[in-house]
Design an enzyme around this catalytic site. Structure first.
Site, PDB file in Angstrom:
ATOM      1  N   ASN A  12      21.157 -26.448 -75.983  1.00 30.88           N
ATOM      2  CA  ASN A  12      19.804 -25.882 -76.003  1.00 30.88           C
ATOM      3  C   ASN A  12      18.820 -27.014 -75.725  1.00 30.88           C
ATOM      4  O   ASN A  12      19.202 -28.184 -75.558  1.00 30.88           O
ATOM      5  CB  ASN A  12      19.520 -25.191 -77.344  1.00 30.88           C
ATOM      6  CG  ASN A  12      18.259 -24.338 -77.289  1.00 30.88           C
ATOM      7  OD1 ASN A  12      18.054 -23.590 -76.340  1.00 30.88           O
ATOM      8  ND2 ASN A  12      17.391 -24.466 -78.279  1.00 30.88           N
ATOM      9  N   LYS A  13      17.549 -26.659 -75.689  1.00 28.52           N
ATOM     10  CA  LYS A  13      16.482 -27.613 -75.375  1.00 28.52           C
ATOM     11  C   LYS A  13      16.628 -28.913 -76.167  1.00 28.52           C
ATOM     12  O   LYS A  13      16.916 -28.880 -77.358  1.00 28.52           O
ATOM     13  CB  LYS A  13      15.140 -26.933 -75.675  1.00 28.52           C
ATOM     14  CG  LYS A  13      13.910 -27.758 -75.448  1.00 28.52           C
ATOM     15  CD  LYS A  13      13.816 -28.355 -74.066  1.00 28.52           C
ATOM     16  CE  LYS A  13      13.897 -27.340 -72.954  1.00 28.52           C
ATOM     17  NZ  LYS A  13      14.114 -27.936 -71.615  1.00 28.52           N
ATOM     18  N   GLN A  38       6.885 -26.107 -74.230  1.00 28.39           N
ATOM     19  CA  GLN A  38       7.156 -24.663 -74.288  1.00 28.39           C
ATOM     20  C   GLN A  38       6.773 -24.081 -75.643  1.00 28.39           C
ATOM     21  O   GLN A  38       6.447 -22.904 -75.754  1.00 28.39           O
ATOM     22  CB  GLN A  38       8.659 -24.390 -74.026  1.00 28.39           C
ATOM     23  CG  GLN A  38       9.110 -24.634 -72.611  1.00 28.39           C
ATOM     24  CD  GLN A  38       9.703 -26.024 -72.431  1.00 28.39           C
ATOM     25  OE1 GLN A  38       9.318 -26.970 -73.123  1.00 28.39           O
ATOM     26  NE2 GLN A  38      10.621 -26.176 -71.494  1.00 28.39           N
ATOM     27  N   ARG A  53      19.205 -24.902 -61.224  1.00 28.04           N
ATOM     28  CA  ARG A  53      19.262 -25.583 -62.525  1.00 28.04           C
ATOM     29  C   ARG A  53      20.707 -25.519 -63.027  1.00 28.04           C
ATOM     30  O   ARG A  53      21.357 -24.484 -62.878  1.00 28.04           O
ATOM     31  CB  ARG A  53      18.299 -24.952 -63.541  1.00 28.04           C
ATOM     32  CG  ARG A  53      16.830 -25.207 -63.182  1.00 28.04           C
ATOM     33  CD  ARG A  53      15.886 -24.852 -64.311  1.00 28.04           C
ATOM     34  NE  ARG A  53      15.880 -25.856 -65.366  1.00 28.04           N
ATOM     35  CZ  ARG A  53      15.245 -25.688 -66.541  1.00 28.04           C
ATOM     36  NH1 ARG A  53      14.603 -24.562 -66.793  1.00 28.04           N
ATOM     37  NH2 ARG A  53      15.254 -26.647 -67.449  1.00 28.04           N
ATOM     38  N   ARG A 101      11.514 -19.881 -66.666  1.00 29.83           N
ATOM     39  CA  ARG A 101      12.475 -20.752 -67.344  1.00 29.83           C
ATOM     40  C   ARG A 101      13.014 -19.979 -68.536  1.00 29.83           C
ATOM     41  O   ARG A 101      12.540 -18.894 -68.847  1.00 29.83           O
ATOM     42  CB  ARG A 101      11.884 -22.131 -67.722  1.00 29.83           C
ATOM     43  CG  ARG A 101      10.431 -22.229 -67.967  1.00 29.83           C
ATOM     44  CD  ARG A 101       9.957 -21.486 -69.179  1.00 29.83           C
ATOM     45  NE  ARG A 101      10.759 -21.813 -70.345  1.00 29.83           N
ATOM     46  CZ  ARG A 101      10.881 -21.046 -71.418  1.00 29.83           C
ATOM     47  NH1 ARG A 101      10.261 -19.867 -71.488  1.00 29.83           N
ATOM     48  NH2 ARG A 101      11.637 -21.395 -72.440  1.00 29.83           N
ATOM     49  N   GLY A 102      14.018 -20.568 -69.203  1.00 26.39           N
ATOM     50  CA  GLY A 102      14.698 -19.830 -70.254  1.00 26.39           C
ATOM     51  C   GLY A 102      15.946 -19.198 -69.658  1.00 26.39           C
ATOM     52  O   GLY A 102      15.874 -18.546 -68.605  1.00 26.39           O
ATOM     53  N   ALA A 103      17.091 -19.391 -70.340  1.00 30.97           N
ATOM     54  CA  ALA A 103      18.374 -19.053 -69.725  1.00 30.97           C
ATOM     55  C   ALA A 103      18.468 -17.605 -69.217  1.00 30.97           C
ATOM     56  O   ALA A 103      18.759 -17.379 -68.031  1.00 30.97           O
ATOM     57  CB  ALA A 103      19.499 -19.368 -70.706  1.00 30.97           C
ATOM     58  N   ASP A 108      21.143 -22.201 -74.040  1.00 30.27           N
ATOM     59  CA  ASP A 108      21.356 -22.149 -72.587  1.00 30.27           C
ATOM     60  C   ASP A 108      22.817 -21.952 -72.237  1.00 30.27           C
ATOM     61  O   ASP A 108      23.142 -21.444 -71.158  1.00 30.27           O
ATOM     62  CB  ASP A 108      20.813 -23.413 -71.931  1.00 30.27           C
ATOM     63  CG  ASP A 108      19.304 -23.383 -71.997  1.00 30.27           C
ATOM     64  OD1 ASP A 108      18.756 -23.760 -73.049  1.00 30.27           O
ATOM     65  OD2 ASP A 108      18.678 -22.923 -71.030  1.00 30.27           O
TER      66      ASP A 108
END
Ligand code: MRU
Length: 353
Positions: A254-255, A203, A99, A56-58, A244
């Site tokens: 973002n998150k 996370q 995603r 995960r993570g862009a 992201d």
């Protein structure tokens, strides 16, 4: 998917490993208690690994998808050396559907696809592999460059708050937000990193705290709801987050919870730094309102470790990203330069459009 506890030792630079023509991902769902790599053999398995948060993570999602295209090329060329270009498109669609928010995914797929016409009648795998590896290497180099640029914004030593994990695990290596933090720490500009837990996938506590502890950078966990109170106590110079997708006007996806942080930061006079490679900037979306926000299952909130924690019969609203308006962002830090108080004109100048 087969889970392989390999001999490769986990370390913060190795979320994605291409070794002996095989793709391995460090399973981020079970960090930090277990360090296990999973081998992915097909594009479909790669798409599932992205969807299920193994990786995960862009930027890490983009790099993984690029290697997924290499796996797709392998099977499509073996099935039909003449028709691999047609066949591979179906696999790429599956990868693209894994995603929706991180634009790095679509950016990496487009970059891989661009090569198809130049490959001719040859086996496409070597050329596509070369490109995937380049995407990986360029991401690490971008993070090191933006880390150094971000560190220059610090006037003296301060404490910072970060959210989610925008570290080596979320990228090709070194990290975006954590790249800035690593660089600033190395020159004595960071006193303490406060890491939000980041519900519901944690996370912050599982991944960011793990990475920083490995590097012996001082880290203290906060529940997400404690961040504003910590700002009110003083001593926090910056909120440092990744992204992201950044829109053409500087709005930042973002998150979930990043927007809360930015609103609270404005009230407390704390500055907001968004660290991201230019592969995260999407000049085709005019503002954050156009960024597709991923919603995940309500069960991610209603259950904990498989156990029901919420009252029976209630529902949950679970957007996993939010949009922070550019007006709340003090600096967007990329490998190509820093944009202070972002707006459409400054973003266009940065991107050369
Ligand atoms: O749902 P995730 O874990 O993929 O979300 C990741 C984030 O929101 C990160 O902050 C973002 O991708 C930047 S990573 C360098």
């Amino acid at each position: 998917m087969e889970a392989l506890p390999l001999t490769i030792r986990a370390n913060a630079d190795k979320a994605i490993v291409w070794e002996n023509d095989r793709l391995y991902l460090l399973d981020q769902r079970i960090l930090p208690t277990e360090e296990v790599y999973i081998e992915l053999k097909t594009a479909l398995e790669t798409a599932h690994a992205i969807r299920d948060m193994v990786v995960r993570g862009a930027p890490a999602i983009g790099i993984t998808a690029a290697f997924g295209v290499v796996l797709a090329a392998r099977t499509c060329f073996a099935d039909s050396p003449e028709r691999w270009r047609e066949l591979i498109l179906a696999d790429m669609e599956i990868l693209a559907a894994s995603r929706p928010t991180a634009v790095n995914l679509f950016w990496a797929l487009a970059r891989m696809k661009k090569l198809f016409s130049s490959i001719g009648a040859n086996n496409p795998e070597p050329r596509l592999l070369q490109e995937a590896m380049l995407i990986h290497q360029e991401d690490v180099a971008a993070n090191r460059a933006l880390g150094a640029l971000g560190a220059e914004l610090f006037e003296g030593q301060t404490s910072v708050i970060t959210h989610c994990n925008a570290g080596a695990l979320a990228t090709g290596g070194y990290g975006t937000a954590l790249g800035v933090i690593r660089s600033a720490y190395s020159v004595g500009k960071i006193e303490m990193v406060f890491a939000d837990e980041t519900r519901p996938w944690m996370q912050g506590s599982r991944l960011t705290a793990w990475e920083l502890a490995q590097d012996q950078i001082p880290v203290t966990l906060l529940t997400d709801g404690a961040a504003a109170s910590r700002m009110a106590q003083g001593g926090i110079g910056w909120i440092i987050v990744g992204s992201d997708r950044i829109a053409a006007n500087g709005d930042v996806a973002n998150k979930i919870g990043t927007y809360n942080l930015a609103v609270a930061a404005k009230y407390h006079g704390v500055k907001v730094l968004v660290a991201a490679p230019t592969s995260t900037i999407d000049m085709s979306v005019a503002s954050g309102a156009e960024i597709p926000i991923e919603f995940r299952k309500a069960s991610e909130i209603l259950k904990w470790g498989g156990q029901q924690v919420a009252a029976s019969g209630v529902d949950a609203w679970n957007p996993v990203f939010d949009v922070t308006p550019a007006a709340l962002v003090d600096a967007i830090v990329t490998e190509k330069g820093v944009v202070l108080s972002p707006n459409s004109k400054k973003m266009a100048d940065l991107m050369g459009v």
